[in-house]
Design a protein around this motif. Structure first.
Motif, short mmCIF file in Angstrom:
data_model
loop_
_atom_site.label_atom_id
_atom_site.label_comp_id
_atom_site.label_asym_id
_atom_site.label_seq_id
_atom_site.Cartn_x
_atom_site.Cartn_y
_atom_site.Cartn_z
N GLU A 29 61.91 100.25 20.24
CA GLU A 29 60.89 99.22 20.39
C GLU A 29 60.52 98.97 21.84
O GLU A 29 59.51 98.31 22.11
CB GLU A 29 61.34 97.93 19.70
N TRP A 30 61.29 99.49 22.79
CA TRP A 30 60.86 99.42 24.19
C TRP A 30 59.48 100.06 24.32
O TRP A 30 58.60 99.53 25.00
CB TRP A 30 61.85 100.15 25.09
N LEU A 31 59.31 101.22 23.68
CA LEU A 31 58.02 101.90 23.72
C LEU A 31 56.95 101.12 22.98
O LEU A 31 55.83 100.94 23.48
CB LEU A 31 58.15 103.31 23.11
N PHE A 32 57.28 100.61 21.80
CA PHE A 32 56.29 99.91 20.99
C PHE A 32 55.78 98.65 21.71
O PHE A 32 54.59 98.34 21.68
CB PHE A 32 56.88 99.55 19.63
N GLU A 33 56.70 97.92 22.33
CA GLU A 33 56.31 96.73 23.09
C GLU A 33 55.40 97.11 24.26
O GLU A 33 54.40 96.42 24.53
CB GLU A 33 57.55 96.01 23.61
N THR A 36 51.82 97.93 23.08
CA THR A 36 51.07 96.74 22.68
C THR A 36 50.75 95.84 23.86
O THR A 36 49.64 95.29 23.95
CB THR A 36 51.87 95.94 21.64
N GLU A 37 51.68 95.69 24.78
CA GLU A 37 51.56 94.67 25.82
C GLU A 37 51.12 95.21 27.18
O GLU A 37 50.64 94.44 28.00
CB GLU A 37 52.90 93.94 25.96
N THR A 38 51.28 96.53 27.42
CA THR A 38 50.92 97.07 28.73
C THR A 38 49.90 98.21 28.63
O THR A 38 48.82 98.11 29.20
CB THR A 38 52.17 97.57 29.47
N TYR A 39 50.22 99.28 27.92
CA TYR A 39 49.39 100.48 28.02
C TYR A 39 48.01 100.30 27.41
O TYR A 39 46.99 100.64 28.05
CB TYR A 39 50.11 101.68 27.39
N HIS A 359 53.80 93.27 29.79
CA HIS A 359 55.06 93.06 29.08
C HIS A 359 55.82 91.90 29.69
O HIS A 359 56.06 90.88 29.03
CB HIS A 359 55.90 94.33 29.09
N TRP A 360 56.20 92.01 30.96
CA TRP A 360 56.94 90.93 31.61
C TRP A 360 56.01 89.82 32.07
O TRP A 360 56.34 88.64 31.94
CB TRP A 360 57.72 91.49 32.79
N TRP A 361 54.89 90.18 32.62
CA TRP A 361 53.88 89.20 33.06
C TRP A 361 52.67 89.40 32.15
O TRP A 361 51.86 90.27 32.38
CB TRP A 361 53.54 89.44 34.54
N TYR A 362 52.59 88.59 31.13
CA TYR A 362 51.58 88.79 30.09
C TYR A 362 50.17 88.84 30.67
O TYR A 362 49.32 89.62 30.22
CB TYR A 362 51.70 87.67 29.06
N GLU A 363 49.91 88.03 31.66
CA GLU A 363 48.57 87.92 32.23
C GLU A 363 48.27 89.02 33.26
O GLU A 363 47.17 89.07 33.83
CB GLU A 363 48.39 86.54 32.89
#
Length: 529
Positions: A29-33, A36-39, A359-363
């Motif tokens: 799930e590191w990749l899945f997150e 969704t959240e970065t790439y 991922h870490w900084w959503y914005e």
């Protein structure tokens, strides 16, 4: 007329985590997150800038493990299952909170986000490497490579063939996926040792990225500090990280990501919801985990998780625009001041882990979007550039010998060699010795050829700096230990089988299916240089 240049550099990397032998492994799930959240959010930024006629420039590494995972059909299938669960959960959240106005608003916000993520995923036929490559082809994005498995090169330097294999395999893998050789490399962990540049030159690389103090303590001392690259004696350019701009984003004390209105990372629905309610979405192991659905803001650096206020993406986006404007203003002032002292156009290089943004900084992706737009419209003191374009524009630089360094704790190698992880290196070194030894073999048949190549894969995977890093951080340590040991045990079995002349074909086939990175690897990369 611009006084200088600014280069944003993102390092997109995850360790190779793929477990076809198991129905569910949390670490996948590191990749899945990150998807969704970065790439995909970064792709949305790039698409929007291109659509609006903004000729943005950015450098981004995409490491071989990440590229391999993004193009793996098994992981693509599992990501779709992961995304479907998120969509189902957020739909349930909308109904569950129909009388809780703000939570319902946030759940609907996430539902829209996930819908857009799926639309992009399907639009590119699940191939995000192809999606990023289009911006490489348009020269907006300069994609660079890294070590084959992010091996920590200074701790391998006593075996030059092992370092060479990390570089050569990475460059060949890049060309297979992007249709051209890479121009630059992000040294894993920005870790440099004197002499590695000669291998980079032999591999056809034109530049690498290192930490700023690796440039500042070069010999002779660079005239322009870290505000211009240097050329090594091998002819490869070295770019150093700018401390001032890095601190504005990275620092836990003064960095932008700690602003009270931004989303709180550590308060997630997976930990907050009632267990029986959330259980279907944290299966199959039933252990609580992050879902990526977060309803709260940071509120205060000193506030406990129970004291966090509700998040509002509207105000968070406004704050990201404000911070982007502040960052632009500071770079403008920095570059104007430097130009006055240097009497030549300075270059400010700001490298970050890509996963910080989203991922870490959503914005973070919003911040990047606003930064490019404001830099394009609201200032004329600097040009945004990527590193390949900069070298084309400024081909003459001072020749120096960089200093051994990394971007880790204390700037040297301590984070990857300490009491938590030192035990791995005698085994890795023995593996390197053995791989160099068997690299001289000529296979008697197809089975031996496959075994020799698989041995190279297993050693490369064991050498990943991620495992030593995780052991030092103290999180997910059993997994990092297990991965290091399993790759070394597989390597040693292959070594012994090859020396005994009896390869276990059934076992080899199973291992090839599990550790399938670098399908076109040639074990001869380990032969003496």
């Amino acid at each position: 007329m611009a006084f200088g240049y600014f280069a944003l550099v993102l390092h997109a990397h995850l360790p190779f985590v793929r477990h076809p032998e198991s129905d569910y492994v949390l670490e996948e799930e590191w990749l899945f997150e990150a998807i969704t959240e970065t790439y995909i959010p970064l792709l949305h930024v790039f698409e929007g800038l291109k659509r609006d006629g903004i000729d943005f420039k950015i450098t981004m590494s995409m490491t071989p493990p990440l590229v391999s995972m993004l193009r793996d059909p098994l992981l693509q299938d599992r990501y779709e299952e992961h995304l479907s669960l998120l969509e189902e959960l957020v739909a349930k959240e909308i109904d569950h909170n129909k009388h809780n106005g703000h939570i319902k608003y946030l759940a609907e916000y996430y539902a829209t986000e996930f819908k857009n993520i799926r639309s992009t995923w399907e639009r590119y036929d699940r191939d995000l490497v192809k999606a990023f490559k289009q911006f490489l082809d348009s020269n907006n994005l300069e994609i660079i490579t890294c070590g084959a498995t992010h091996g920590y090169l200074p701790l391998m330097k006593m075996y030059p063939q092992a370092v060479w294999a990390q570089i050569k395999v990475a460059c060949e893998h890049y060309e297979e996926n992007f249709g051209r050789p890479p121009k630059g490399i992000w040294l894993p962990e920005c870790a440099y040792y004197e002499g590695v540049e000669r291998m980079l030159a032999d591999a056809g690389l034109r530049y690498f990225i290192m930490d700023g103090h690796g440039l500042l303590y070069a010999r002779p001392r660079p005239r322009f500090g870290s505000y211009a690259p240097i050329f090594t004696e091998a002819g490869v350019a070295a770019f150093g990280r700018d401390h001032e701009s890095s601190q504005q984003v990275w620092s836990s004390q003064v960095g932008y990501p700690g602003d009270p209105v931004y989303r709180e990372f550590y308060k997630d629905l997976g930990w907050e919801a009632e267990y029986e309610y959330i259980k279907p979405y944290i299966m199959p192991n039933g252990q609580r985990k992050n879902t990526g659905i977060k309803y709260h803001k940071i509120t205060s650096r000193n506030a406990g998780l129970s004291d966090k206020g509700l998040y509002d993406p509207y105000w968070a986006r406004e704050k990201a625009a404000e911070h982007a404007g502040n960052f632009m203003f500071n770079r403008k002032q920095q570059i104007e001041n430097l130009a006055g002292m240097m009497h030549r156009p300075p270059l400010v290089v700001s490298p970050y882990d890509a996963e910080l943004f989203g991922h870490w900084w959503y914005e973070g992706p919003w911040f990047i979007d606003y930064l490019f737009r404001k830099s394009w419209y609201d200032q004329d003191s600097y040009d945004m550039t990527h590193l390949a374009d900069y070298l084309r524009a400024c081909p003459n630089q001072q020749v120096c010998k960089p200093s051994q360094s990394s971007w880790g704790y204390k700037g040297f190698h301590e984070y990857w060699l300490n009491e938590t992880n030192a035990w791995i290196y005698p085994h890795l070194h023995k593996g390197a010795e053995r791989m160099i030894e068997i690299s001289h073999k000529e296979p008697a048949d197809e089975l031996q050829w496959r075994a020799l190549n698989q041995a190279a894969r297993e050693l490369l995977l064991a050498q990943s700096s991620d495992w030593a890093f995780i052991m030092r951080t103290g999180t997910m340590v059993p997994y990092a230990v297990r991965r290091t040991r399993s790759h070394l045990m597989r390597f040693n079995k292959l070594y012994e089988d090859l020396n005994e002349g009896k390869v276990d074909s059934g076992w080899l086939e199973k291992v090839e299916k599990i550790d399938n990175i670098f399908p076109n690897i040639n074990y001869r990369a380990y032969r003496p240089l």
